[in-house]
Enzyme design. Structure first.
Site, PDB file in Angstrom:
ATOM      1  N   ASP A  79      48.567  24.211  61.098  1.00  0.00           N
ATOM      2  CA  ASP A  79      47.233  24.222  60.495  1.00  0.00           C
ATOM      3  C   ASP A  79      46.921  25.569  59.865  1.00  0.00           C
ATOM      4  O   ASP A  79      45.956  25.702  59.122  1.00  0.00           O
ATOM      5  CB  ASP A  79      46.183  23.896  61.559  1.00  0.00           C
ATOM      6  CG  ASP A  79      44.788  23.758  60.979  1.00  0.00           C
ATOM      7  OD1 ASP A  79      44.640  23.031  59.977  1.00  0.00           O
ATOM      8  OD2 ASP A  79      43.847  24.386  61.508  1.00  0.00           O
ATOM      9  N   GLU A  84      47.229  32.309  53.042  1.00  0.00           N
ATOM     10  CA  GLU A  84      46.275  31.244  52.788  1.00  0.00           C
ATOM     11  C   GLU A  84      45.355  31.629  51.640  1.00  0.00           C
ATOM     12  O   GLU A  84      44.996  32.796  51.516  1.00  0.00           O
ATOM     13  CB  GLU A  84      45.461  30.951  54.054  1.00  0.00           C
ATOM     14  CG  GLU A  84      46.291  30.386  55.194  1.00  0.00           C
ATOM     15  CD  GLU A  84      45.441  30.021  56.413  1.00  0.00           C
ATOM     16  OE1 GLU A  84      44.204  30.232  56.384  1.00  0.00           O
ATOM     17  OE2 GLU A  84      46.009  29.520  57.394  1.00  0.00           O
ATOM     18  N   HIS A 129      44.025  24.484  57.433  1.00  0.00           N
ATOM     19  CA  HIS A 129      43.179  25.283  58.332  1.00  0.00           C
ATOM     20  C   HIS A 129      41.918  24.505  58.726  1.00  0.00           C
ATOM     21  O   HIS A 129      40.788  24.942  58.515  1.00  0.00           O
ATOM     22  CB  HIS A 129      42.798  26.618  57.688  1.00  0.00           C
ATOM     23  CG  HIS A 129      42.532  27.700  58.694  1.00  0.00           C
ATOM     24  ND1 HIS A 129      42.852  29.004  58.497  1.00  0.00           N
ATOM     25  CD2 HIS A 129      41.968  27.654  59.937  1.00  0.00           C
ATOM     26  CE1 HIS A 129      42.506  29.736  59.542  1.00  0.00           C
ATOM     27  NE2 HIS A 129      41.969  28.926  60.433  1.00  0.00           N
TER      28      HIS A 129
END
Length: 530
Positions: free
Chosen positions: A258, A263, A281
């Site tokens: 996740d 990111e 996420h």
């Protein structure tokens, strides 16, 4: 009337909490995506309520002439420049426990998804293939779940897994035996042992210097063949390329992530690896969690702006205006002692005892104990996961007993604080006082007297008291390009155990510590940061 800007998406119920508490609200949920516009208007507000989309940079803070508090609905504060806020006297608050159940449930959901290959089976069925024999899964029941980290979220995962009739083992150097027993998990002393035994491995720890890449390629190779890996904690804890390779080689049977090292994750080695589930996420992304943290931050900010009460602050003590001048230097000392203990302790902490000797014992001890405990726990649980308000709760969750003792003045110093830390292996102490200049001093470590003023970067060594050690250590640091600023020494007895506490101008890296540890007199070497 104080005025708050909400620059991210918070619920209408949170907006109403502000209004009910006499706080004017400007609700602009998309403003956080426009940093230039945010910088233009931020000077009009006393408070700023955010989620993760708003980036509160030093430039924005510099324009925030009225701003008194920044409230983050959630735990992560990577999007807030806390040092810049602190320099301007702006309190930064978060909601550290609002996402625990949601994140834990997502880890369990991913474990099921990867065990039964649900996403791939769904895609295949929607494509009209009906490949029933292709998606042979495994049962959860009876399998061994290995938790790397068993704090707030990890303990929730453990309880859920036990309800699924799994066997749960946990690697967490700071998990006490009593806490593990209460949770119903088996504490594992060695990470490699957990990796060799676990059918499923789930990470639940912050990313720090010590935990970065904790699952390296070497450690992934030590995982049980056919194991499955879940990471809902933080990106950068795992070598993602090595996981992808282990999946292709058949060493790992599946993985679910996740969080990612970078990111938003647009490209990643895991994306085309077999039997891999990837989500963007989503750990905290449930209606309940988002609502809980929004309501909580609205209450906290309202209390601060209307009553001066500080809750879950990352950069401010919870004290009254009258107490602040008296407590400030002693809080600094408490944080120094706690930070020292947290950085040098290597085993699960069972108990801490704080002795307040002399006039410091006449002060309000709650903020002092909270500041010390928070500073001690930060190296263990991560910077954003604990503060002065949440520290006692985090300590209780980890089975750490806290005791306070007030004593009359004694010894060479009229007033001082002494911290005694009991772990599963040993009991150690550190003491300090505040000098007339208002600055903290460390005056005793492990019962050995010395005098050292804390520095931003320090080196601590435990060594054998033999001739030539000072010269050898100085020469080694010179060889490594580390300049010594201060040097404090102490020893128990001639030829016995001795300690050195050095202030240095540059951070001491892990590689440097390994080099220093090769000196024949050195028993322990630690890099400290204050």
């Amino acid at each position: 009337m104080p005025k708050v800007l909400i620059s991210d998406k918070l619920s209408e119920a949170a907006v109403q909490i502000f209004r009910d508490n006499g706080v004017e609200v400007d609700f602009q949920p998309d403003l956080g995506k426009d940093p230039a516009r945010l910088a233009e208007v931020i000077g009009q507000y006393d408070g700023l309520a955010i989620r993760s989309a708003t980036k509160v940079t030093a430039d924005i803070i510099a324009r925030a002439d009225r701003l008194k508090v920044i409230g983050r609905a959630g735990i992560g504060v990577d999007n807030v420049d806390i040092p810049a806020a602190s320099a301007r006297g702006i309190v930064v608050m978060n909601t550290p426990f609002g996402n625990s159940i949601t994140t834990a449930e997502h880890a369990i959901a991913l474990m099921f998804a990867v065990a039964r290959q649900i996403p791939a089976a769904d895609a295949s069925t929607r494509a009209g293939k009906w490949e029933k024999s292709k998606f042979m899964g495994v049962e959860i029941t009876g399998k061994t779940l290995g938790l790397i980290g068993c704090g707030n979220i990890g303990s929730v995962v453990a309880s859920r897994a036990l309800g699924l009739r799994m066997k749960v083992i946990a690697y967490d150097p700071f998990l006490s035996a009593e806490r593990a027993q209460n949770l119903g998990v088996e504490k594992v002393a060695d990470l490699d042992d957990l990796l060799a035994r676990a059918d499923f491995v789930s990470l639940h720890l912050p990313r720090t210097e010590k935990t970065a890449n904790i699952l390296s390629a070497e450690r992934i190779a030590k995982m049980k063949k056919g194991a499955r890996l879940i990471n809902c904690a933080r990106g950068g804890l795992v070598d993602e390329a090595a996981v992808a390779e282990a999946l292709r080689a058949g060493h790992l049977a599946g993985a679910a992530f996740d969080v990612f090292a970078e990111e938003p994750a647009r490209q990643n080695p895991l994306f085309d690896a077999p039997n891999t589930v990837c989500t963007p996420h989503l750990g905290a992304s449930t209606t309940e969690a988002q609502e809980n943290v929004a309501l909580q931050i609205a209450e906290q900010m309202s209390d601060y702006l209307t009553k001066g009460a500080i809750s879950n602050a990352l950069n401010a003590p919870s004290v009254t205006a009258e107490e602040a001048p008296l407590l400030k230097p002693w809080i600094a000392l408490a944080e120094t002692l706690g930070g020292f203990a947290g950085q040098v302790t290597e085993h699960a902490i069972k108990e801490i005892e704080i002795e307040y000797v002399g006039r410091v014992g006449e002060l309000n001890l709650k903020p002092l104990t909270a500041a010390l405990t928070a500073a001690m726990l930060r190296p263990l649980v991560g910077e954003g996961a604990v503060n002065m308000v949440s520290a006692p709760l985090v300590a209780r969750e980890r089975g750490i007993q806290i005791a306070e003792t007030r004593k009359d003045a004694q010894g060479a110093y009229g007033s001082y604080i002494r911290l005694v830390v009991t772990t599963e292996k040993q009991t150690r102490s550190v003491a300090g006082t505040v000098f007339s200049d208002g600055k903290p001093r460390i005056i005793q470590i492990k019962g050995i007297d010395l005098e050292a003023e804390p520095q931003p970067h320090m080196l601590y060594t435990v060594n054998t008291d033999t001739p030539g050690y000072i010269g050898a250590l100085g020469a080694k640091l010179g060889e490594l390009g580390v300049n010594i600023a201060t040097f404090a020494l102490g020893r128990a007895e001639k030829g016995g155990e001795a300690i050195a506490l050095l202030g240095v101008d540059e951070p001491v890296t892990e590689a440097m510590l390994a080099d220093i540890a090769q000196l024949p007199q050195v028993r322990q070497a630690k890099a400290l940061h204050f």
